[in-house]
Design a protein around this motif. Structure first.
Motif, PDB file in Angstrom:
ATOM      1  N   UNK A  65      63.409   1.525  49.089  1.00 43.69           N
ATOM      2  CA  UNK A  65      64.022   1.262  47.957  1.00 43.69           C
ATOM      3  C   UNK A  65      64.186  -0.267  47.912  1.00 43.69           C
ATOM      4  N   UNK A  66      64.509  -0.802  49.249  1.00 43.65           N
ATOM      5  CA  UNK A  66      64.552  -2.365  49.232  1.00 43.65           C
ATOM      6  C   UNK A  66      63.281  -2.914  48.818  1.00 43.65           C
ATOM      7  N   UNK A  67      62.162  -2.376  49.628  1.00 47.73           N
ATOM      8  CA  UNK A  67      60.707  -2.923  49.384  1.00 47.73           C
ATOM      9  C   UNK A  67      60.561  -2.799  47.731  1.00 47.73           C
ATOM     10  N   UNK A  68      60.741  -1.596  47.244  1.00 47.49           N
ATOM     11  CA  UNK A  68      60.492  -1.344  45.958  1.00 47.49           C
ATOM     12  C   UNK A  68      61.180  -2.525  45.109  1.00 47.49           C
ATOM     13  N   UNK A  69      62.433  -2.594  45.311  1.00 47.25           N
ATOM     14  CA  UNK A  69      63.383  -3.519  44.287  1.00 47.25           C
ATOM     15  C   UNK A  69      62.904  -5.122  44.472  1.00 47.25           C
ATOM     16  N   UNK A  70      62.953  -5.319  45.722  1.00 47.46           N
ATOM     17  CA  UNK A  70      62.477  -6.911  46.154  1.00 47.46           C
ATOM     18  C   UNK A  70      61.160  -7.142  45.446  1.00 47.46           C
ATOM     19  N   UNK A  71      60.124  -6.530  45.868  1.00 53.41           N
ATOM     20  CA  UNK A  71      58.749  -6.998  45.584  1.00 53.41           C
ATOM     21  C   UNK A  71      58.657  -6.560  44.060  1.00 53.41           C
ATOM     22  N   UNK A  72      58.985  -5.371  43.576  1.00 54.23           N
ATOM     23  CA  UNK A  72      58.797  -5.284  42.108  1.00 54.23           C
ATOM     24  C   UNK A  72      59.373  -6.499  41.276  1.00 54.23           C
ATOM     25  N   UNK A  73      60.666  -6.854  41.635  1.00 57.43           N
ATOM     26  CA  UNK A  73      61.333  -7.790  40.811  1.00 57.43           C
ATOM     27  C   UNK A  73      60.701  -9.296  40.868  1.00 57.43           C
ATOM     28  N   UNK A  92      66.180 -15.163  46.175  1.00 60.86           N
ATOM     29  CA  UNK A  92      66.906 -15.494  47.570  1.00 60.86           C
ATOM     30  C   UNK A  92      67.212 -14.186  48.228  1.00 60.86           C
ATOM     31  N   UNK A  93      66.836 -14.177  49.610  1.00 65.12           N
ATOM     32  CA  UNK A  93      66.714 -12.898  50.341  1.00 65.12           C
ATOM     33  C   UNK A  93      68.065 -12.623  50.530  1.00 65.12           C
ATOM     34  N   UNK A  94      69.247 -13.414  50.630  1.00 66.15           N
ATOM     35  CA  UNK A  94      70.559 -13.014  50.737  1.00 66.15           C
ATOM     36  C   UNK A  94      71.117 -12.313  49.672  1.00 66.15           C
ATOM     37  N   UNK A  95      70.861 -13.052  48.375  1.00 64.91           N
ATOM     38  CA  UNK A  95      71.457 -12.198  47.085  1.00 64.91           C
ATOM     39  C   UNK A  95      70.442 -11.140  46.929  1.00 64.91           C
ATOM     40  N   UNK A  96      69.303 -10.771  47.213  1.00 61.09           N
ATOM     41  CA  UNK A  96      68.538  -9.732  47.039  1.00 61.09           C
ATOM     42  C   UNK A  96      69.079  -8.525  48.028  1.00 61.09           C
ATOM     43  N   UNK A  97      69.395  -9.155  49.312  1.00 64.82           N
ATOM     44  CA  UNK A  97      69.914  -8.096  50.368  1.00 64.82           C
ATOM     45  C   UNK A  97      71.403  -7.422  49.785  1.00 64.82           C
TER      46      UNK A  97
END
Length: 229
Positions: A65-73, A92-97
């Protein structure tokens, strides 16, 4: 030296992890309360959306889920900026996290709160309404305090898992405990040693958390008689 000069780096990573976990927890709790209310709603649409959300999220691994959300966005943003011919926007990695962990664990808190809400005797709520309390007062003075007593074990379990899940954010570039200790291990050629240091830091965080959870359980169990063996 104890940390081979990497103390500030590890301290910074530890603080980033704590902030990430706390912000994700707060957002997850809010999502969980909304999700639980939707699941218990009279609206078939809201129940369907909430059920679909919890079923989907709890069926897919957190890392996926993390990879899908981060990279798709990020890909979507890149396409938009390319078409508009403007400077690329990097997430921003922190906000994405925070957003990703909140989205994931909001599903688990939804189920935790749903069960807790259903454990509160219906008569308590009816008595509060007949006394003249508005919905907000019923929630704040009657439903929430009693619900928390039933929800705390689940909240504690979700929190412990959430803390460990923050380690996943290191794969999208956040300098958390995992990344800081890995960098220290590579730089000092003592990878195993700094991995143990990272594990001990997580252990310390969870130990402190356990103390807070025990205090909360006592706080919300005031006036409740325990079963005698």
């Amino acid at each position: 030296m104890f940390l081979e000069g990497y103390g500030p780096l590890i301290a910074s990573g530890t603080w980033a992890t704590i902030k990430l976990a706390l912000l994700s927890l707060m957002a997850s709790v809010l999502i969980g309360l909304v999700g639980a209310s939707s699941k218990l709603s009279a609206s078939r649409f809201l129940r369907g959306v909430a059920t679909g959300y919890t079923t989907l999220i709890r069926s897919i691994p957190d890392l996926v889920i993390m990879l899908l959300l981060f990279y798709s966005i990020q890909i979507f943003l890149n396409q938009v900026t390319d078409r508009l011919e403007v400077e690329q926007i990097n997430i921003d990695p922190f906000l994405a996290g925070v957003v990703t962990l909140a989205f994931i664990y909001g599903a688990y808190f939804t189920e935790t709160f749903r069960g807790a809400f259903q454990s509160v005797p219906r008569g308590q709520i009816e008595a509060a309404v007949s006394y003249g309390m508005n919905p907000w007062k019923v929630f704040r003075r009657v439903l929430f305090p009693q619900m928390m007593r039933f929800a705390l074990p689940g909240i504690g379990n979700n929190w412990q898992v959430l803390i460990k899940a923050t380690a996943l954010v290191s794969i999208i570039g956040l300098s958390d405990i995992v990344k800081a200790t890995q960098d220290a291990g590579k730089g000092s050629m003592q990878f195993f040693y700094f991995t143990v240091v990272g594990a001990l830091i997580y252990l310390a965080i969870t130990s402190v958390s356990n103390g807070v959870l025990i205090w909360l359980e006592r706080r919300y169990s005031v006036g409740v008689r325990k079963a005698e063996l």
